[in-house]
Design a protein around this motif. Structure first.
Motif, PDB file in Angstrom:
ATOM      1  N   VAL A 157      13.904  -4.521   3.080  1.00  0.00           N
ATOM      2  CA  VAL A 157      13.696  -3.895   4.387  1.00  0.00           C
ATOM      3  C   VAL A 157      12.310  -4.214   4.937  1.00  0.00           C
ATOM      4  O   VAL A 157      12.157  -4.603   6.098  1.00  0.00           O
ATOM      5  N   LEU A 158      11.286  -4.048   4.117  1.00  0.00           N
ATOM      6  CA  LEU A 158       9.907  -4.255   4.582  1.00  0.00           C
ATOM      7  C   LEU A 158       9.500  -5.722   4.597  1.00  0.00           C
ATOM      8  O   LEU A 158       8.659  -6.120   5.392  1.00  0.00           O
ATOM      9  N   TRP A 159      10.051  -6.498   3.703  1.00  0.00           N
ATOM     10  CA  TRP A 159       9.736  -7.923   3.535  1.00  0.00           C
ATOM     11  C   TRP A 159       8.234  -8.171   3.699  1.00  0.00           C
ATOM     12  O   TRP A 159       7.785  -8.748   4.691  1.00  0.00           O
ATOM     13  N   LEU A 181       5.419   3.270  -5.873  1.00  0.00           N
ATOM     14  CA  LEU A 181       6.761   2.965  -6.357  1.00  0.00           C
ATOM     15  C   LEU A 181       6.744   1.719  -7.251  1.00  0.00           C
ATOM     16  O   LEU A 181       7.375   1.692  -8.312  1.00  0.00           O
ATOM     17  N   THR A 182       5.994   0.713  -6.846  1.00  0.00           N
ATOM     18  CA  THR A 182       5.907  -0.522  -7.625  1.00  0.00           C
ATOM     19  C   THR A 182       5.186  -0.300  -8.946  1.00  0.00           C
ATOM     20  O   THR A 182       5.615  -0.806  -9.987  1.00  0.00           O
ATOM     21  N   VAL A 183       4.111   0.464  -8.931  1.00  0.00           N
ATOM     22  CA  VAL A 183       3.397   0.778 -10.177  1.00  0.00           C
ATOM     23  C   VAL A 183       4.309   1.563 -11.115  1.00  0.00           C
ATOM     24  O   VAL A 183       4.381   1.268 -12.321  1.00  0.00           O
ATOM     25  N   LEU A 184       5.017   2.544 -10.588  1.00  0.00           N
ATOM     26  CA  LEU A 184       5.951   3.314 -11.413  1.00  0.00           C
ATOM     27  C   LEU A 184       7.039   2.413 -11.995  1.00  0.00           C
ATOM     28  O   LEU A 184       7.431   2.563 -13.157  1.00  0.00           O
ATOM     29  N   GLY A 185       7.528   1.484 -11.202  1.00  0.00           N
ATOM     30  CA  GLY A 185       8.530   0.531 -11.687  1.00  0.00           C
ATOM     31  C   GLY A 185       7.985  -0.324 -12.817  1.00  0.00           C
ATOM     32  O   GLY A 185       8.657  -0.535 -13.832  1.00  0.00           O
ATOM     33  N   ALA A 186       6.757  -0.804 -12.658  1.00  0.00           N
ATOM     34  CA  ALA A 186       6.133  -1.625 -13.707  1.00  0.00           C
ATOM     35  C   ALA A 186       5.947  -0.827 -14.990  1.00  0.00           C
ATOM     36  O   ALA A 186       6.253  -1.307 -16.090  1.00  0.00           O
ATOM     37  N   VAL A 187       5.472   0.401 -14.862  1.00  0.00           N
ATOM     38  CA  VAL A 187       5.248   1.244 -16.041  1.00  0.00           C
ATOM     39  C   VAL A 187       6.573   1.572 -16.727  1.00  0.00           C
ATOM     40  O   VAL A 187       6.701   1.466 -17.959  1.00  0.00           O
ATOM     41  N   ALA A 188       7.578   1.951 -15.943  1.00  0.00           N
ATOM     42  CA  ALA A 188       8.884   2.299 -16.527  1.00  0.00           C
ATOM     43  C   ALA A 188       9.499   1.097 -17.245  1.00  0.00           C
ATOM     44  O   ALA A 188       9.996   1.231 -18.370  1.00  0.00           O
ATOM     45  N   GLU A 215       0.834  -1.209   0.000  1.00  0.00           N
ATOM     46  CA  GLU A 215       0.000   0.000   0.000  1.00  0.00           C
ATOM     47  C   GLU A 215       0.865   1.254   0.000  1.00  0.00           C
ATOM     48  O   GLU A 215       2.081   1.191   0.155  1.00  0.00           O
ATOM     49  N   GLY A 216       0.190   2.377  -0.131  1.00  0.00           N
ATOM     50  CA  GLY A 216       0.813   3.689   0.018  1.00  0.00           C
ATOM     51  C   GLY A 216       1.945   3.941  -0.957  1.00  0.00           C
ATOM     52  O   GLY A 216       1.889   3.541  -2.122  1.00  0.00           O
ATOM     53  N   VAL A 272       3.695  -6.256 -11.533  1.00  0.00           N
ATOM     54  CA  VAL A 272       2.220  -6.282 -11.544  1.00  0.00           C
ATOM     55  C   VAL A 272       1.714  -7.479 -10.724  1.00  0.00           C
ATOM     56  O   VAL A 272       0.806  -7.331  -9.902  1.00  0.00           O
ATOM     57  N   ILE A 273       2.309  -8.632 -10.916  1.00  0.00           N
ATOM     58  CA  ILE A 273       1.908  -9.820 -10.148  1.00  0.00           C
ATOM     59  C   ILE A 273       2.180  -9.587  -8.658  1.00  0.00           C
ATOM     60  O   ILE A 273       1.376  -9.985  -7.808  1.00  0.00           O
ATOM     61  N   GLY A 274       3.278  -8.924  -8.354  1.00  0.00           N
ATOM     62  CA  GLY A 274       3.634  -8.674  -6.954  1.00  0.00           C
ATOM     63  C   GLY A 274       2.645  -7.785  -6.216  1.00  0.00           C
ATOM     64  O   GLY A 274       2.520  -7.882  -4.992  1.00  0.00           O
ATOM     65  N   ILE A 275       1.951  -6.935  -6.936  1.00  0.00           N
ATOM     66  CA  ILE A 275       0.988  -6.033  -6.256  1.00  0.00           C
ATOM     67  C   ILE A 275      -0.463  -6.509  -6.380  1.00  0.00           C
ATOM     68  O   ILE A 275      -1.353  -5.855  -5.863  1.00  0.00           O
ATOM     69  N   THR A 276      -0.665  -7.637  -7.053  1.00  0.00           N
ATOM     70  CA  THR A 276      -2.052  -8.125  -7.187  1.00  0.00           C
ATOM     71  C   THR A 276      -2.339  -9.276  -6.247  1.00  0.00           C
ATOM     72  O   THR A 276      -1.468  -9.908  -5.716  1.00  0.00           O
TER      73      THR A 276
END
Length: 159
Positions: free
Chosen positions: A79-81, A9-16, A3-4, A155-159
Motif C-alpha cells: 500500500v505505502l510502497w 511494525l518492521t522492528v517487531l517483525g524482525a524481532v519475532a 518511520e513511525g 533489518v536491512i529494509g529499515i537501515t
C-alpha cells in the motif's frame, strides 16, 4: 525512510522472526540430535510430548504473531510502497510466510501428526522414527534459515 508505526511494525517483525529462528535452531542443532540418540520408543514418546507442549499460548503467540506481523508488513508495504526498503520488506515477509509458516504447515506438522499415530514399541515405529528425525530436521533447517533470513531482510529494509 520508514518511520513511525511502520518502523515499529518492521522492528517487531524482525524481532519475532529472530526469536522463532532461535527456537528452531535449538531444535536443529541439539534437541533432535539428543532425541535421535535415545531408544526409538523413548525418542518417539519425548517428541510427542514436545509436540503437545509446543502448542502453548506463549509459543503460539510468538509463532502466529510473527506470521501476522509478516502478513501485515506485506500488505502495508504494498500500500505505502516506500522509496527505500520495499524489496527487502516484501522479501522478508515472503521468506517467513512461505519458508517458515508454510513449511511448518506442509512438512513439519504432518510428520508430527503421523508420529503421534505410530506404535512406538513396534519395528515399524522404530523405522519411522529414523525417517522422521532425518526428514523433520531437514525441514526444520529450512524453517530456521527462512526465519533468520526474514529477520535480516527486515533489518536491512529499515537501515
Amino acid at each position: 525512510m520508514i518511520e513511525g508505526p511502520y518502523f515499529v511494525l518492521t522492528v517487531l517483525g524482525a524481532v519475532a522472526c529472530g526469536l522463532v529462528a532461535g527456537v528452531f535452531i535449538g531444535f536443529s542443532t541439539f534437541v533432535m540430535k539428543g532425541l535421535a540418540a535415545l531408544d526409538p520408543a523413548r525418542g518417539i514418546a519425548a517428541m510427542n510430548a514436545i509436540n503437545v507442549a509446543a502448542v502453548t499460548p506463549a509459543f503460539m503467540a510468538l509463532f502466529m504473531g510473527a506470521t501476522g506481523l509478516c502478513a501485515v508488513l506485506a500488505v502495508v508495504t504494498f500500500v505505502l510502497w516506500p522509496d527505500e526498503g520495499t524489496v527487502e520488506l516484501l522479501l522478508g515477509a515472503a521468506l517467513y510466510l512461505v519458508g517458515c509458516f508454510g513449511v511448518t504447515v506442509a512438512a513439519n506438522v504432518p510428520r508430527n501428526d503421523a508420529l503421534a499415530k505410530v506404535d512406538a514399541e513396534s519395528e515399524q515405529g522404530a523405522a519411522y522414527w529414523r525417517t522422521y528425525v532425518r526428514e523433520w530436521t531437514v525441514w526444520n533447517h529450512v524453517r530456521t534459515g527462512a526465519a533468520t533470513a526474514a529477520a535480516a531482510s527486515f533489518v536491512i529494509g529499515i537501515t
